[in-house]
Scaffold this motif. Structure first.
Motif, PDB file in Angstrom:
ATOM      1  N   TRP A  59       0.731  -1.047  -0.190  1.00 62.64           N
ATOM      2  CA  TRP A  59       0.159  -0.161  -0.187  1.00 62.64           C
ATOM      3  C   TRP A  59       1.007   1.691   0.325  1.00 62.64           C
ATOM      4  CZ3 TRP A  59      -4.504  -0.904  -1.492  1.00 62.64           C
ATOM      5  CH2 TRP A  59      -5.539  -1.918  -1.061  1.00 62.64           C
ATOM      6  N   SER A  60       1.652   0.698   0.386  1.00 58.46           N
ATOM      7  CA  SER A  60       3.099   2.088   1.021  1.00 58.46           C
ATOM      8  C   SER A  60       3.462   2.962  -0.430  1.00 58.46           C
ATOM      9  CB  SER A  60       4.451   2.340   1.486  1.00 58.46           C
ATOM     10  OG  SER A  60       3.675   1.917   2.906  1.00 58.46           O
ATOM     11  N   GLN A  61       3.892   1.592  -1.451  1.00 60.10           N
ATOM     12  CA  GLN A  61       3.551   1.888  -2.898  1.00 60.10           C
ATOM     13  C   GLN A  61       3.197   2.295  -4.044  1.00 60.10           C
ATOM     14  OE1 GLN A  61       7.138   1.796  -4.005  1.00 60.10           O
ATOM     15  NE2 GLN A  61       6.700   2.405  -6.078  1.00 60.10           N
ATOM     16  N   LEU A  62       2.006   2.136  -3.277  1.00 64.70           N
ATOM     17  CA  LEU A  62       0.815   2.934  -3.785  1.00 64.70           C
ATOM     18  C   LEU A  62      -0.213   3.865  -3.677  1.00 64.70           C
ATOM     19  CD1 LEU A  62      -1.591   1.460  -5.976  1.00 64.70           C
ATOM     20  CD2 LEU A  62      -2.819   1.184  -4.790  1.00 64.70           C
ATOM     21  N   CYS A  63       0.041   4.148  -2.509  1.00 62.92           N
ATOM     22  CA  CYS A  63       0.048   5.781  -1.967  1.00 62.92           C
ATOM     23  C   CYS A  63       1.687   6.277  -3.157  1.00 62.92           C
ATOM     24  CB  CYS A  63       0.543   5.913  -0.542  1.00 62.92           C
ATOM     25  SG  CYS A  63      -0.811   5.624   0.317  1.00 62.92           S
ATOM     26  N   ARG A  64       2.049   6.321  -2.613  1.00 61.08           N
ATOM     27  CA  ARG A  64       3.614   6.983  -3.583  1.00 61.08           C
ATOM     28  C   ARG A  64       3.273   7.319  -5.031  1.00 61.08           C
ATOM     29  NH1 ARG A  64       7.442   5.165  -0.448  1.00 61.08           N
ATOM     30  NH2 ARG A  64       8.368   3.694  -1.696  1.00 61.08           N
ATOM     31  N   ASP A  65       3.069   5.877  -5.744  1.00 56.87           N
ATOM     32  CA  ASP A  65       2.389   6.469  -6.664  1.00 56.87           C
ATOM     33  C   ASP A  65       1.769   7.152  -7.600  1.00 56.87           C
ATOM     34  OD1 ASP A  65       4.899   4.401  -7.351  1.00 56.87           O
ATOM     35  OD2 ASP A  65       4.198   3.101  -7.855  1.00 56.87           O
ATOM     36  N   LEU A  66       0.720   6.996  -6.639  1.00 56.33           N
ATOM     37  CA  LEU A  66      -0.932   7.586  -7.570  1.00 56.33           C
ATOM     38  C   LEU A  66      -0.939   8.935  -6.659  1.00 56.33           C
ATOM     39  CD1 LEU A  66      -3.055   4.175  -7.655  1.00 56.33           C
ATOM     40  CD2 LEU A  66      -1.258   5.737  -8.705  1.00 56.33           C
ATOM     41  N   LEU A  67      -0.330   9.134  -5.113  1.00 57.56           N
ATOM     42  CA  LEU A  67      -1.080   9.744  -4.194  1.00 57.56           C
ATOM     43  C   LEU A  67       0.289  11.169  -4.372  1.00 57.56           C
ATOM     44  CD1 LEU A  67      -3.181   8.281  -1.619  1.00 57.56           C
ATOM     45  CD2 LEU A  67      -3.907   9.289  -3.101  1.00 57.56           C
ATOM     46  N   PHE A 120       3.106  10.569  -2.473  1.00 61.05           N
ATOM     47  CA  PHE A 120       3.724  11.241  -0.908  1.00 61.05           C
ATOM     48  C   PHE A 120       3.757   9.745  -0.424  1.00 61.05           C
ATOM     49  CE2 PHE A 120      -1.249  11.415  -0.135  1.00 61.05           C
ATOM     50  CZ  PHE A 120      -0.842  10.586   1.187  1.00 61.05           C
ATOM     51  N   THR A 121       4.959  10.083   0.679  1.00 61.11           N
ATOM     52  CA  THR A 121       5.380   8.283   1.073  1.00 61.11           C
ATOM     53  C   THR A 121       4.437   8.641   2.489  1.00 61.11           C
ATOM     54  OG1 THR A 121       7.872   8.840   0.303  1.00 61.11           O
ATOM     55  CG2 THR A 121       7.337   7.127   1.850  1.00 61.11           C
ATOM     56  N   THR A 140       3.757  19.762 -13.241  1.00 58.11           N
ATOM     57  CA  THR A 140       3.404  18.623 -14.240  1.00 58.11           C
ATOM     58  C   THR A 140       2.135  17.670 -14.058  1.00 58.11           C
ATOM     59  OG1 THR A 140       4.364  16.347 -12.601  1.00 58.11           O
ATOM     60  CG2 THR A 140       6.003  17.882 -13.763  1.00 58.11           C
ATOM     61  N   LYS A 141       1.824  17.479 -15.387  1.00 55.15           N
ATOM     62  CA  LYS A 141       0.245  16.334 -15.251  1.00 55.15           C
ATOM     63  C   LYS A 141       0.391  15.321 -14.187  1.00 55.15           C
ATOM     64  CE  LYS A 141      -2.624  14.004 -18.970  1.00 55.15           C
ATOM     65  NZ  LYS A 141      -2.985  13.658 -20.250  1.00 55.15           N
ATOM     66  N   MET A 142       1.482  14.676 -14.056  1.00 52.92           N
ATOM     67  CA  MET A 142       1.951  14.134 -12.512  1.00 52.92           C
ATOM     68  C   MET A 142       1.757  14.245 -11.736  1.00 52.92           C
ATOM     69  SD  MET A 142       5.000  10.881 -11.884  1.00 52.92           S
ATOM     70  CE  MET A 142       4.480   9.748 -12.197  1.00 52.92           C
ATOM     71  N   GLN A 143       1.635  15.436 -10.998  1.00 54.52           N
ATOM     72  CA  GLN A 143       1.388  15.796  -9.766  1.00 54.52           C
ATOM     73  C   GLN A 143       0.327  16.736  -9.668  1.00 54.52           C
ATOM     74  OE1 GLN A 143       4.282  19.391 -10.110  1.00 54.52           O
ATOM     75  NE2 GLN A 143       5.405  18.501  -8.451  1.00 54.52           N
ATOM     76  N   ILE A 144      -0.523  17.059 -10.968  1.00 55.02           N
ATOM     77  CA  ILE A 144      -2.129  17.162 -10.827  1.00 55.02           C
ATOM     78  C   ILE A 144      -2.404  15.766 -10.851  1.00 55.02           C
ATOM     79  CG2 ILE A 144      -3.928  18.668 -12.265  1.00 55.02           C
ATOM     80  CD1 ILE A 144      -1.579  20.062 -13.869  1.00 55.02           C
ATOM     81  N   GLN A 198      -2.497  13.377  -9.247  1.00 55.23           N
ATOM     82  CA  GLN A 198      -1.851  13.255  -8.130  1.00 55.23           C
ATOM     83  C   GLN A 198      -2.884  13.568  -6.664  1.00 55.23           C
ATOM     84  OE1 GLN A 198       2.762  13.129  -7.843  1.00 55.23           O
ATOM     85  NE2 GLN A 198       2.479  10.709  -8.252  1.00 55.23           N
ATOM     86  N   TYR A 199      -2.742  14.927  -6.648  1.00 53.60           N
ATOM     87  CA  TYR A 199      -3.229  15.533  -6.023  1.00 53.60           C
ATOM     88  C   TYR A 199      -4.669  15.973  -6.366  1.00 53.60           C
ATOM     89  CZ  TYR A 199      -4.599  20.295  -3.769  1.00 53.60           C
ATOM     90  OH  TYR A 199      -4.800  21.662  -3.836  1.00 53.60           O
ATOM     91  N   ALA A 200      -5.237  15.470  -7.147  1.00 57.54           N
ATOM     92  CA  ALA A 200      -6.642  14.845  -7.122  1.00 57.54           C
ATOM     93  C   ALA A 200      -6.655  13.892  -7.120  1.00 57.54           C
ATOM     94  CB  ALA A 200      -6.826  14.807  -8.853  1.00 57.54           C
ATOM     95  N   ARG A 201      -6.522  12.945  -6.980  1.00 56.68           N
ATOM     96  CA  ARG A 201      -6.665  12.070  -6.944  1.00 56.68           C
ATOM     97  C   ARG A 201      -7.035  11.943  -5.074  1.00 56.68           C
ATOM     98  NH1 ARG A 201      -2.610   9.950  -9.949  1.00 56.68           N
ATOM     99  NH2 ARG A 201      -3.364   8.879 -12.173  1.00 56.68           N
TER     100      ARG A 201
END
Length: 143
Positions: free
Chosen positions: A32-40, A42-43, A74-78, A80-83
């Protein structure tokens, strides 16, 4: 009277037609920590408080969206913020449990691709979750 599927659609404006919200409650690859790092974006700290089982503190998600995005995000940051925003909203308003301070990370799978959100029947999922949590809260010994 009880809450119906039509109530979910009218009151919350949630779609009731579409794919069912059914997913895994375990992560197949990684954790779950890895998933949070990738999709959200933050660690998670290793404190055994922020993440308990598959549920994350809603306040941690709110912290992640407290500051506005930078102008050169970046698009990725946007995404992650939206998620983070959507997951906090889902956990605080639609799919809350009796603790009212955590949200299940299984919903991350449904918001992985933000364009897929309208295809799911969020209203029926919300109603099913409500009745499940009412059942849990009414059990003898529940607090």
């Amino acid at each position: 009277m009880s809450i119906t599927l039509q109530d979910e659609e009218v009151i919350f404006g949630l779609p009731i037609d579409g794919e069912v919200l059914v997913g895994l409650t375990v992560v197949v690859d990684g954790d779950w920590s890895q998933l949070c790092r990738d999709l959200l974006g933050f660690t998670l700290p290793n404190d055994n408080k922020t993440l308990v089982g598959q549920r994350i503190l809603i306040s941690r998600l709110v912290e992640a969206i407290a500051a506005p995005l930078p102008h050169d995000a970046t698009k990725m940051q946007i995404h992650q913020y939206a998620r983070c925003y959507i997951l906090a909203l889902v956990g605080d308003k639609l799919f809350m449990d009796k603790s009212r301070d955590r949200v299940h990370l299984t919903f991350l799978d449904f918001i992985r691709n933000l364009r897929d959100l309208p295809q799911y029947s969020w209203g029926s999922g919300c109603l099913a979750w409500l009745y499940r949590e009412l059942c849990r809260a009414s059990e003898k010994g529940a607090s």
